[in-house]
Write an enzyme that holds these catalytic residues in place. Structure first.
Site, PDB file in Angstrom:
ATOM      1  N   SER A  13       0.641  -1.302   0.066  1.00  0.00           N
ATOM      2  CA  SER A  13      -0.144   0.195   0.041  1.00  0.00           C
ATOM      3  C   SER A  13       0.732   1.215  -0.680  1.00  0.00           C
ATOM      4  O   SER A  13       0.355   2.302  -0.924  1.00  0.00           O
ATOM      5  CB  SER A  13      -1.448  -0.087   1.730  1.00  0.00           C
ATOM      6  OG  SER A  13      -0.543  -0.044   2.342  1.00  0.00           O
ATOM      7  N   GLY A  52      -2.035  -4.616   0.988  1.00  0.00           N
ATOM      8  CA  GLY A  52      -2.238  -5.754   1.903  1.00  0.00           C
ATOM      9  C   GLY A  52      -1.127  -5.947   1.396  1.00  0.00           C
ATOM     10  O   GLY A  52      -1.417  -7.866   2.030  1.00  0.00           O
ATOM     11  N   ASN A  80       3.894  -5.331   6.083  1.00  0.00           N
ATOM     12  CA  ASN A  80       2.486  -6.151   6.112  1.00  0.00           C
ATOM     13  C   ASN A  80       2.748  -7.770   6.715  1.00  0.00           C
ATOM     14  O   ASN A  80       2.418  -8.249   7.724  1.00  0.00           O
ATOM     15  CB  ASN A  80       1.750  -6.612   4.601  1.00  0.00           C
ATOM     16  CG  ASN A  80       0.626  -5.304   4.796  1.00  0.00           C
ATOM     17  OD1 ASN A  80       0.987  -4.286   5.403  1.00  0.00           O
ATOM     18  ND2 ASN A  80       0.844  -4.562   3.216  1.00  0.00           N
ATOM     19  N   ASP A 163      -5.573   6.632   9.516  1.00  0.00           N
ATOM     20  CA  ASP A 163      -5.519   5.846   9.806  1.00  0.00           C
ATOM     21  C   ASP A 163      -3.755   5.396  10.752  1.00  0.00           C
ATOM     22  O   ASP A 163      -3.456   4.683  11.169  1.00  0.00           O
ATOM     23  CB  ASP A 163      -5.803   4.945   8.784  1.00  0.00           C
ATOM     24  CG  ASP A 163      -4.251   4.856   7.853  1.00  0.00           C
ATOM     25  OD1 ASP A 163      -3.308   5.555   7.707  1.00  0.00           O
ATOM     26  OD2 ASP A 163      -4.290   3.834   6.644  1.00  0.00           O
ATOM     27  N   HIS A 166      -0.697   5.116   6.916  1.00  0.00           N
ATOM     28  CA  HIS A 166      -0.465   5.394   5.622  1.00  0.00           C
ATOM     29  C   HIS A 166       0.206   7.159   5.576  1.00  0.00           C
ATOM     30  O   HIS A 166      -0.817   7.548   6.206  1.00  0.00           O
ATOM     31  CB  HIS A 166      -1.317   5.089   4.695  1.00  0.00           C
ATOM     32  CG  HIS A 166      -1.816   3.603   4.967  1.00  0.00           C
ATOM     33  ND1 HIS A 166      -2.415   3.299   5.281  1.00  0.00           N
ATOM     34  CD2 HIS A 166      -1.321   2.563   4.270  1.00  0.00           C
ATOM     35  CE1 HIS A 166      -2.844   1.775   5.311  1.00  0.00           C
ATOM     36  NE2 HIS A 166      -1.215   1.243   4.218  1.00  0.00           N
TER      37      HIS A 166
END
Length: 187
Positions: A13, A52, A80, A163, A166
């Site tokens: 991502s 992801g 991840n 979040d 990111h």
């Protein structure tokens, strides 16, 4: 006229530009393409980021991207894996397999690795082992290396999406400015 060469950004991502209003123009690879254009270089950026994605997922989809000419390969994967509890040794093995396949297909390719860090408040051997895999990979494969891809952006609220994980468009500008000198030496 010289033929256009390809720079493949292969990641998760953080490469894809997750959550950006205009990832096609605001993502890390897009910003590098803008820098390439300003410098008048004959390179096209390919964004192979998948939100992801893990090192195993990247290994599984690599063949698709290697079916086109690639001159510079930028690898940004692994964070991840940690989120999913994958042992760092497995991540290291998967990332090495990706690098091996890229080098086997394109022996003259130029490589760069975007390293990841875990917050220092995560203790123990697991975190320490994860922190070391990127340096090991970069050294053993003679790759250009950015020790911490999110340096100067991680943990700074206004440079990240809500979040907190990111980067925002502003955060990616900082990352691109920091990473461009490493990439520019490869092209």
């Amino acid at each position: 006229m010289n033929e256009i060469k390809n720079i493949l950004f292969f990641g998760d991502s953080l490469t894809a530009g997750y959550g950006l209003a205009d990832a096609e123009n605001q993502s890390f690879p897009a910003l590098i393409q803008q820098k390439v254009n300003v410098a008048g270089l004959n390179y096209k950026v390919l964004n192979a980021g998948v939100s992801g994605d893990t090192s195993a997922g990247g290994l599984n989809r690599l063949g698709y991207w290697l079916n086109r000419p690639v001159d510079v390969f930028i690898l940004e994967l692994g964070i991840n894996d940690i989120i999913r509890g994958v042992p760092p040794a497995t991540t290291l093995t998967n990332l090495q397999k990706i690098i091996d396949q890229v080098k086997a297909k394109y022996p003259q390719i130029k490589l760069a690795l975007m390293g990841m860090e875990l917050p220092v408040f995560i203790p123990g051997a697991f975190a320490k082992e994860f922190r070391s895999i990127y340096r090991k990979l970069a050294d053993s494969n003679q790759m250009a290396f950015v020790p911490f891809f999110l340096e100067g952006v991680a943990g700074i609220a206004h440079l990240n999406l809500r979040d907190g994980l990111h980067p925002s468009a502003e955060g990616y500008k900082i990352i691109a400015d920091k990473v461009w000198p490493v990439i520019s030496k490869l092209i």
